[in-house]
Design a protein around this motif. Structure first.
Motif, PDB file in Angstrom:
ATOM      1  N   ILE A  76       5.433   1.272  15.064  1.00  0.00           N
ATOM      2  CA  ILE A  76       6.625   2.037  15.186  1.00  0.00           C
ATOM      3  C   ILE A  76       7.813   1.100  14.900  1.00  0.00           C
ATOM      4  O   ILE A  76       8.740   1.365  14.228  1.00  0.00           O
ATOM      5  CB  ILE A  76       6.760   2.759  16.440  1.00  0.00           C
ATOM      6  N   ALA A  77       7.658   0.001  15.711  1.00  0.00           N
ATOM      7  CA  ALA A  77       8.905  -1.111  15.616  1.00  0.00           C
ATOM      8  C   ALA A  77       9.130  -1.461  14.166  1.00  0.00           C
ATOM      9  O   ALA A  77      10.326  -1.492  13.402  1.00  0.00           O
ATOM     10  CB  ALA A  77       8.624  -2.291  16.275  1.00  0.00           C
ATOM     11  N   ALA A  78       7.932  -1.877  13.363  1.00  0.00           N
ATOM     12  CA  ALA A  78       8.241  -2.275  12.064  1.00  0.00           C
ATOM     13  C   ALA A  78       8.677  -1.015  11.272  1.00  0.00           C
ATOM     14  O   ALA A  78       9.348  -1.266  10.186  1.00  0.00           O
ATOM     15  CB  ALA A  78       6.681  -2.720  11.630  1.00  0.00           C
ATOM     16  N   THR A  79       8.262   0.088  11.352  1.00  0.00           N
ATOM     17  CA  THR A  79       8.531   1.004  10.690  1.00  0.00           C
ATOM     18  C   THR A  79      10.268   1.589  10.845  1.00  0.00           C
ATOM     19  O   THR A  79      10.853   1.789   9.728  1.00  0.00           O
ATOM     20  CB  THR A  79       7.649   2.446  10.734  1.00  0.00           C
ATOM     21  N   GLY A 234       8.816   8.048   3.568  1.00  0.00           N
ATOM     22  CA  GLY A 234       8.670   6.633   3.756  1.00  0.00           C
ATOM     23  C   GLY A 234       8.278   6.274   4.958  1.00  0.00           C
ATOM     24  O   GLY A 234       7.537   5.169   5.145  1.00  0.00           O
ATOM     25  N   ILE A 235       8.611   6.845   6.067  1.00  0.00           N
ATOM     26  CA  ILE A 235       8.253   6.733   7.589  1.00  0.00           C
ATOM     27  C   ILE A 235       6.475   6.779   7.421  1.00  0.00           C
ATOM     28  O   ILE A 235       5.985   6.138   8.156  1.00  0.00           O
ATOM     29  CB  ILE A 235       8.669   7.746   8.490  1.00  0.00           C
ATOM     30  N   ILE A 236       6.068   7.849   7.158  1.00  0.00           N
ATOM     31  CA  ILE A 236       4.499   8.300   6.832  1.00  0.00           C
ATOM     32  C   ILE A 236       3.878   7.137   6.208  1.00  0.00           C
ATOM     33  O   ILE A 236       2.892   6.455   6.759  1.00  0.00           O
ATOM     34  CB  ILE A 236       4.181   9.464   6.361  1.00  0.00           C
ATOM     35  N   ILE A 237       4.300   6.780   5.033  1.00  0.00           N
ATOM     36  CA  ILE A 237       3.730   5.840   4.033  1.00  0.00           C
ATOM     37  C   ILE A 237       3.743   4.379   4.806  1.00  0.00           C
ATOM     38  O   ILE A 237       2.888   3.294   4.130  1.00  0.00           O
ATOM     39  CB  ILE A 237       4.343   5.828   2.822  1.00  0.00           C
ATOM     40  N   THR A 238       4.792   4.211   5.280  1.00  0.00           N
ATOM     41  CA  THR A 238       4.866   2.676   6.019  1.00  0.00           C
ATOM     42  C   THR A 238       4.048   2.769   7.334  1.00  0.00           C
ATOM     43  O   THR A 238       3.467   1.827   7.589  1.00  0.00           O
ATOM     44  CB  THR A 238       6.274   2.527   6.357  1.00  0.00           C
ATOM     45  N   PHE A 239       4.167   3.586   8.305  1.00  0.00           N
ATOM     46  CA  PHE A 239       3.671   3.711   9.509  1.00  0.00           C
ATOM     47  C   PHE A 239       2.122   3.494   9.462  1.00  0.00           C
ATOM     48  O   PHE A 239       1.328   2.741  10.076  1.00  0.00           O
ATOM     49  CB  PHE A 239       3.939   5.009  10.355  1.00  0.00           C
ATOM     50  N   ILE A 240       1.246   4.332   8.365  1.00  0.00           N
ATOM     51  CA  ILE A 240       0.041   4.595   8.382  1.00  0.00           C
ATOM     52  C   ILE A 240      -0.574   3.065   8.234  1.00  0.00           C
ATOM     53  O   ILE A 240      -1.385   2.483   8.956  1.00  0.00           O
ATOM     54  CB  ILE A 240      -0.402   5.603   7.555  1.00  0.00           C
ATOM     55  N   PRO A 241      -0.298   2.433   7.020  1.00  0.00           N
ATOM     56  CA  PRO A 241      -0.831   0.879   6.789  1.00  0.00           C
ATOM     57  C   PRO A 241      -0.473  -0.001   7.836  1.00  0.00           C
ATOM     58  O   PRO A 241      -1.229  -0.610   8.165  1.00  0.00           O
ATOM     59  CB  PRO A 241      -0.439   0.713   5.462  1.00  0.00           C
ATOM     60  N   MET A 285      -8.619   6.848  12.240  1.00  0.00           N
ATOM     61  CA  MET A 285      -8.185   7.622  11.052  1.00  0.00           C
ATOM     62  C   MET A 285      -7.763   9.284  11.554  1.00  0.00           C
ATOM     63  O   MET A 285      -7.180   9.938  10.838  1.00  0.00           O
ATOM     64  CB  MET A 285      -9.814   7.994  10.384  1.00  0.00           C
ATOM     65  N   TYR A 286      -8.217   9.629  12.815  1.00  0.00           N
ATOM     66  CA  TYR A 286      -7.863  10.986  13.264  1.00  0.00           C
ATOM     67  C   TYR A 286      -6.228  10.699  13.506  1.00  0.00           C
ATOM     68  O   TYR A 286      -5.421  11.784  13.317  1.00  0.00           O
ATOM     69  CB  TYR A 286      -8.605  11.217  14.859  1.00  0.00           C
ATOM     70  N   ILE A 287      -5.796   9.491  14.008  1.00  0.00           N
ATOM     71  CA  ILE A 287      -4.291   9.493  14.184  1.00  0.00           C
ATOM     72  C   ILE A 287      -3.669   9.699  12.715  1.00  0.00           C
ATOM     73  O   ILE A 287      -2.277  10.110  12.724  1.00  0.00           O
ATOM     74  CB  ILE A 287      -4.150   7.959  14.883  1.00  0.00           C
ATOM     75  N   THR A 288      -4.281   9.052  12.005  1.00  0.00           N
ATOM     76  CA  THR A 288      -3.582   9.210  10.404  1.00  0.00           C
ATOM     77  C   THR A 288      -3.578  10.369  10.022  1.00  0.00           C
ATOM     78  O   THR A 288      -2.451  10.930   9.570  1.00  0.00           O
ATOM     79  CB  THR A 288      -4.445   8.265   9.502  1.00  0.00           C
ATOM     80  N   PHE A 289      -4.667  11.396  10.268  1.00  0.00           N
ATOM     81  CA  PHE A 289      -4.814  12.583   9.762  1.00  0.00           C
ATOM     82  C   PHE A 289      -3.514  13.527  10.545  1.00  0.00           C
ATOM     83  O   PHE A 289      -3.060  14.258   9.954  1.00  0.00           O
ATOM     84  CB  PHE A 289      -5.976  13.437   9.885  1.00  0.00           C
ATOM     85  N   GLY A 290      -3.470  13.024  11.645  1.00  0.00           N
ATOM     86  CA  GLY A 290      -2.500  13.741  12.524  1.00  0.00           C
ATOM     87  C   GLY A 290      -0.955  13.678  12.171  1.00  0.00           C
ATOM     88  O   GLY A 290      -0.250  14.409  11.896  1.00  0.00           O
TER      89      GLY A 290
END
Length: 309
Positions: A76-79, A234-241, A285-290
């Motif tokens: 979250i901090a990095a995002t 952008g937030i989703i694409i950055t946060f997931i990886p 992965m479940y967190i990612t799907f969420g």
């Protein structure tokens, strides 16, 4: 337009090879890992599939939850930092002269052409105790002391700077991990923001400025709401990886800066506990799907609001 079933052979010849590749080399291995998550470790490398959920229950151990929380915090901090840095960069590219836009976008995408390991080691060379940052600070420290000595104020320099320069500990802590995550994932934020901002109707910005709003108010009240879909993407694409990052925290972080991907890697390698590692992988992965589901719901709600408006 003719229906696809009138050209079955064409669709089959085009669709079957990639579908086979996706099933054989993505879905099947993923399904195996999912099955392993319900197994038990037997011997050194054996796995007995008992369809137990003990591995998932074990994942809620306080120590594992603490690492999950640390991973979420670092991601979250990095995002957030990527967002605050990436938005001005994207705006700068959008309003740059046309002849420079291509080069600026190339500069954003250029890191993708370099291996991540090489980029991380380059960052280590910058941040280490005898790295470029400390070397530069030491050089400035020496020059300032010489300048004070010329005016007979060496004692003041010593009082302000200490007896000698102390190198900063920039590596092997949470700050180094956050910096590394920002360094690696910033392009993932800039590109969606640029795509969203490039489509903005600039007459809204001109109207806001003409009506007396300042640049910051225009940015917050006009640009951000209109570019919100790109910001969310952008937030989703950055946060997931960033959440699933392994190499960056492994090389830049210390023992207290391990992220969940580091723990998963240890289960598959040093601990040889594939069932537990598989369970941790699927929880991640479940967190990612969420996160992706949340993005879809917000996009659908935004589209509905737009239709109602």
């Amino acid at each position: 337009m003719d229906s696809w079933y009138k050209f079955k052979r064409v669709f089959l010849s085009v669709g079957v090879p990639p579908t086979f590749w996706l099933v054989a080399f993505f879905l099947v291995p993923l399904a195996l890992i999912w099955v392993f998550s319900f197994g038990e470790k037997t011997g050194v490398v054996g796995i007995d599939i008992t369809w137990t959920i003990d591995n998932y229950i074990r994942a809620f151990n306080p120590d594992i939850l603490k690492i999950f929380a640390k991973s979420l915090w670092l991601a979250i901090a990095a995002t957030v930092i990527c967002l605050f840095v990436g938005l001005p960069v994207a705006l700068g590219i959008v309003y740059a002269p046309s002849k420079w836009k291509g080069l600026l976008l190339l500069g954003i995408m250029l890191p993708f052409w370099t291996n991540l390991l090489i980029r991380t080691y380059a960052l280590i060379a910058v941040l280490r105790t005898r790295g470029y940052v400390n070397f530069t600070l030491e050089w400035f420290d020496a020059k300032i002391r010489v300048l004070f000595d010329l005016f007979g104020m060496g004692g003041i320099a010593t009082a302000l700077l200490g007896e000698r320069f102390q190198a900063l500990e920039l590596l092997y802590n949470d700050n180094a991990v956050i910096l590394g995550l920002v360094y690696v994932h910033l392009p993932f934020m800039v590109l969606p923001l640029y795509a969203a901002l490039e489509r903005l109707d600039r007459s809204y910005l001109e109207a806001s400025l003409d009506l007396g709003a300042g640049h910051l108010r225009t940015l917050w009240n006009v640009v951000v709401p209109l570019a919100l879909p790109g910001i969310i993407s952008g937030i989703i694409i950055t946060f997931i990886p960033a959440l699933g990052s392994f190499l960056t925290p492994d090389l830049l972080g210390g023992p207290d800066s391990a992220m969940i991907a580091t723990i998963i890697e240890r289960q598959f390698k040093s601990a040889n506990d594939w069932p537990f590692g598989s369970a941790l992988s699927f929880l991640l992965m479940y967190i990612t799907f969420g996160a992706l589901a949340l993005r879809a719901v917000m996009a659908k709600r935004g589209g509905s609001d737009g239709l109602e408006g």
